[in-house]
Design a protein around this motif. Structure first.
Motif, PDB file in Angstrom:
ATOM      1  N   UNK A  21       0.925  -1.322   0.074  1.00  0.00           N
ATOM      2  CA  UNK A  21      -0.026   0.100  -0.013  1.00  0.00           C
ATOM      3  C   UNK A  21       0.787   1.162  -0.129  1.00  0.00           C
ATOM      4  N   UNK A  22       1.957   1.237   0.949  1.00  0.00           N
ATOM      5  CA  UNK A  22       2.901   2.421   0.835  1.00  0.00           C
ATOM      6  C   UNK A  22       3.688   2.569  -0.495  1.00  0.00           C
ATOM      7  N   UNK A  23       3.892   1.387  -1.004  1.00  0.00           N
ATOM      8  CA  UNK A  23       4.861   1.386  -2.100  1.00  0.00           C
ATOM      9  C   UNK A  23       4.040   1.795  -3.708  1.00  0.00           C
ATOM     10  N   UNK A  24       2.738   1.490  -3.422  1.00  0.00           N
ATOM     11  CA  UNK A  24       1.803   2.204  -4.590  1.00  0.00           C
ATOM     12  C   UNK A  24       1.346   3.639  -4.404  1.00  0.00           C
ATOM     13  N   UNK A  25       1.336   3.903  -3.095  1.00  0.00           N
ATOM     14  CA  UNK A  25       0.698   5.290  -2.806  1.00  0.00           C
ATOM     15  C   UNK A  25      -0.427   4.969  -1.616  1.00  0.00           C
ATOM     16  N   UNK A  26       0.100   5.090  -0.494  1.00  0.00           N
ATOM     17  CA  UNK A  26      -1.128   5.123   0.648  1.00  0.00           C
ATOM     18  C   UNK A  26      -2.349   5.921   0.467  1.00  0.00           C
ATOM     19  N   UNK A  27      -3.376   5.240   0.419  1.00  0.00           N
ATOM     20  CA  UNK A  27      -4.732   6.026   0.227  1.00  0.00           C
ATOM     21  C   UNK A  27      -5.366   5.846  -1.350  1.00  0.00           C
ATOM     22  N   UNK A  28      -4.377   5.231  -2.254  1.00  0.00           N
ATOM     23  CA  UNK A  28      -4.858   5.109  -3.567  1.00  0.00           C
ATOM     24  C   UNK A  28      -5.106   3.471  -3.790  1.00  0.00           C
ATOM     25  N   UNK A  29      -6.483   3.470  -4.156  1.00  0.00           N
ATOM     26  CA  UNK A  29      -6.966   1.991  -4.417  1.00  0.00           C
ATOM     27  C   UNK A  29      -6.221   1.229  -5.783  1.00  0.00           C
ATOM     28  N   UNK A  30      -5.784   2.161  -6.726  1.00  0.00           N
ATOM     29  CA  UNK A  30      -5.278   1.399  -7.843  1.00  0.00           C
ATOM     30  C   UNK A  30      -3.726   1.170  -7.243  1.00  0.00           C
ATOM     31  N   UNK A  31      -3.251   2.092  -6.640  1.00  0.00           N
ATOM     32  CA  UNK A  31      -1.774   1.967  -6.182  1.00  0.00           C
ATOM     33  C   UNK A  31      -1.617   0.874  -5.192  1.00  0.00           C
ATOM     34  N   UNK A  32      -2.557   0.468  -4.399  1.00  0.00           N
ATOM     35  CA  UNK A  32      -2.427  -0.817  -3.684  1.00  0.00           C
ATOM     36  C   UNK A  32      -2.054  -2.137  -4.678  1.00  0.00           C
ATOM     37  N   UNK A  33      -3.043  -2.151  -5.561  1.00  0.00           N
ATOM     38  CA  UNK A  33      -2.823  -3.083  -6.263  1.00  0.00           C
ATOM     39  C   UNK A  33      -1.593  -3.335  -6.960  1.00  0.00           C
ATOM     40  N   UNK A  34      -1.174  -2.008  -7.780  1.00  0.00           N
ATOM     41  CA  UNK A  34      -0.056  -1.928  -8.425  1.00  0.00           C
ATOM     42  C   UNK A  34       1.342  -2.174  -7.382  1.00  0.00           C
ATOM     43  N   UNK A  35       1.032  -1.581  -6.353  1.00  0.00           N
ATOM     44  CA  UNK A  35       2.099  -1.910  -5.484  1.00  0.00           C
ATOM     45  C   UNK A  35       2.321  -3.406  -4.964  1.00  0.00           C
ATOM     46  N   UNK A  36       1.260  -4.104  -4.703  1.00  0.00           N
ATOM     47  CA  UNK A  36       1.108  -5.514  -4.464  1.00  0.00           C
ATOM     48  C   UNK A  36       1.967  -6.210  -5.563  1.00  0.00           C
ATOM     49  N   UNK A  37       1.467  -6.011  -6.889  1.00  0.00           N
ATOM     50  CA  UNK A  37       2.191  -6.941  -7.815  1.00  0.00           C
ATOM     51  C   UNK A  37       3.478  -6.471  -8.280  1.00  0.00           C
ATOM     52  N   UNK A  38       4.027  -5.243  -8.044  1.00  0.00           N
ATOM     53  CA  UNK A  38       5.415  -4.857  -8.144  1.00  0.00           C
ATOM     54  C   UNK A  38       6.156  -5.802  -7.124  1.00  0.00           C
ATOM     55  N   UNK A  39       5.519  -5.585  -5.681  1.00  0.00           N
ATOM     56  CA  UNK A  39       6.234  -6.172  -4.662  1.00  0.00           C
ATOM     57  C   UNK A  39       6.349  -7.813  -4.813  1.00  0.00           C
ATOM     58  N   UNK A  40       5.384  -8.485  -5.213  1.00  0.00           N
ATOM     59  CA  UNK A  40       5.361  -9.822  -5.532  1.00  0.00           C
ATOM     60  C   UNK A  40       6.423 -10.106  -6.533  1.00  0.00           C
ATOM     61  N   UNK A  41       6.642  -9.502  -7.558  1.00  0.00           N
ATOM     62  CA  UNK A  41       7.393  -9.985  -8.855  1.00  0.00           C
ATOM     63  C   UNK A  41       8.922  -9.624  -8.349  1.00  0.00           C
ATOM     64  N   UNK A  42       9.014  -8.462  -7.455  1.00  0.00           N
ATOM     65  CA  UNK A  42      10.306  -8.233  -6.946  1.00  0.00           C
ATOM     66  C   UNK A  42      10.764  -9.403  -6.194  1.00  0.00           C
ATOM     67  N   UNK A  43       9.816  -9.707  -5.242  1.00  0.00           N
ATOM     68  CA  UNK A  43      10.154 -11.030  -4.237  1.00  0.00           C
ATOM     69  C   UNK A  43      10.742 -11.977  -5.260  1.00  0.00           C
ATOM     70  N   UNK A  44       9.964 -12.487  -5.959  1.00  0.00           N
ATOM     71  CA  UNK A  44      10.110 -13.662  -6.997  1.00  0.00           C
ATOM     72  C   UNK A  44      11.467 -13.812  -7.594  1.00  0.00           C
ATOM     73  N   UNK A  45      11.848 -12.665  -8.288  1.00  0.00           N
ATOM     74  CA  UNK A  45      12.990 -12.355  -8.828  1.00  0.00           C
ATOM     75  C   UNK A  45      14.172 -12.266  -7.993  1.00  0.00           C
ATOM     76  N   UNK A  46      14.027 -11.575  -6.827  1.00  0.00           N
ATOM     77  CA  UNK A  46      15.026 -11.562  -5.955  1.00  0.00           C
ATOM     78  C   UNK A  46      15.385 -12.869  -5.379  1.00  0.00           C
ATOM     79  N   UNK A  47      14.377 -13.719  -5.361  1.00  0.00           N
ATOM     80  CA  UNK A  47      14.736 -14.957  -4.555  1.00  0.00           C
ATOM     81  C   UNK A  47      15.458 -15.830  -5.725  1.00  0.00           C
ATOM     82  N   UNK A  48      15.016 -15.724  -7.108  1.00  0.00           N
ATOM     83  CA  UNK A  48      15.557 -16.577  -7.976  1.00  0.00           C
ATOM     84  C   UNK A  48      17.029 -16.140  -8.387  1.00  0.00           C
ATOM     85  N   UNK A  49      17.316 -14.943  -8.495  1.00  0.00           N
ATOM     86  CA  UNK A  49      18.348 -14.144  -9.222  1.00  0.00           C
ATOM     87  C   UNK A  49      19.259 -13.670  -8.526  1.00  0.00           C
ATOM     88  N   UNK A  50      19.061 -13.150  -7.149  1.00  0.00           N
ATOM     89  CA  UNK A  50      20.023 -12.387  -6.389  1.00  0.00           C
ATOM     90  C   UNK A  50      21.495 -13.243  -6.431  1.00  0.00           C
TER      91      UNK A  50
END
Length: 309
Positions: free
Chosen positions: A237-266
């Motif tokens: 929610x903070x990543x996407x912009x706290x208070x923005x309903x579309x930002x919450x979903x965008x932040x979630x997707x960005x965070x999830x993909x970042x986690x998956x890529x970091x886990x696999x490739x770091x």
């Protein structure tokens, strides 16, 4: 690179769950400027509600037939707990200093955990959640389990429905007005108490959907599961912009993909071998949050729900 489609799919599925939970944080904050740290436990009780409905069904009921009823049960439990939290824990403190409702939210979080731990049969143990059986789907080079299809459909459907509700309905416009200026909204005849309850209910309903998706993906629910998922959703929610309903979903997707890529490739980067793998995925999630806040403190979209009017 052959693993990239799979990691992107894993991140998208995880991020969709984060986004559904994050909407609860951002809806409440956008209207009453409150961080509801008990929201992770509202997600958790929704998972147990869905499981309880499944266990109450006749033995042998197929998951495909049971899923709609489980979804309704999980949403109902989450919404009831969310509304009760607003009425009895947060509303009496609405005019208090901001530290008071924050401490109350933490106390409510612990209370909900202990309630499940104490009164649910074998609450201390992870409970098996039903999963779809059968072959997984091969989508664009990624293997997607049957249960994961649920969240890939539910997340965009919920976002479209919420976007229409906020932009086009009378209650949605009242919600925007309350978020922008609650005192003026009252003068215009808007029942702001009802709107705040509605925001809690919508956020809790989305958390209930996410809880069912979590159970279908992991095959279990437990009383501690709301803590980490709630913390990650708040980060989204903070990543996407706290208070923005579309930002919450965008932040979630960005965070999830970042986690998956970091886990696999770091660990493939020379000198970074010890920082790869699943043990470090939470660390990299917060590293991403820090970088975004340093470069764009308002978040990726950075608008409040009221600005969508």
């Amino acid at each position: 690179m052959s693993e990239l489609p799979q990691q992107l799919a894993n991140g998208l599925i995880l991020g969709a769950m984060y986004g559904l939970i994050a909407i609860g944080y951002t809806m409440v904050y956008g209207i009453v400027q409150l961080i509801n740290f008990a929201h992770g436990e509202i997600f958790m009780v929704g998972g147990f509600g869905a499981l309880s409905v499944f266990l109450a069904l006749p033995a042998g009921t197929s998951l495909a037939l049971a899923l709609p009823v489980m979804l309704l049960g999980g949403i109902a439990v989450s919404v009831l707990v969310g509304i009760a939290a607003e009425r009895f824990a947060y509303r009496p403190l609405r005019g208090a200093p901001r530290l008071a409702p924050l401490i109350t939210a933490i106390g409510l979080s612990i209370a909900l955990q202990q309630a499940i731990w104490k009164w649910y049969p074998d609450g201390k143990q992870a409970r098996v959640f039903p999963q779809f059986k059968g072959r997984a789907f091969d989508i664009l080079g990624a293997t997607v389990q049957r249960g994961d299809i649920f969240v890939l459909i539910a997340a965009p459907a919920c976002m479209i429905a919420l976007g229409f509700f906020v932009a086009k309905t009378r209650s949605g416009r009242a919600m925007q007005a309350t978020a922008q200026d609650p005192d003026t909204a009252k003068l215009m005849g808007i029942n702001t108490d009802r709107i705040i309850v509605l925001a809690f209910a919508i956020g809790a309903a989305f958390a209930g959907v996410a809880a069912v998706a979590y159970g279908l993906r992991t095959g279990e629910v437990q009383f501690r599961m709301g803590f980490i998922m709630g913390l990650k959703a708040f980060t989204a929610a903070v990543l996407g912009g706290i208070g923005n309903i579309y930002g919450a979903m965008l932040g979630g997707v960005v965070l999830g993909i970042a986690e998956a890529l970091a886990t696999a490739y770091i660990e493939e980067i020379p000198g970074m071998e010890q920082f790869g793998g699943g043990a470090w995925k939470d660390v990299w999630a917060f590293v991403l949050l820090i970088l975004v806040l340093l470069l764009r403190p308002q978040g990726l979209l950075g608008e409040r729900v009221a600005d969508r009017a």
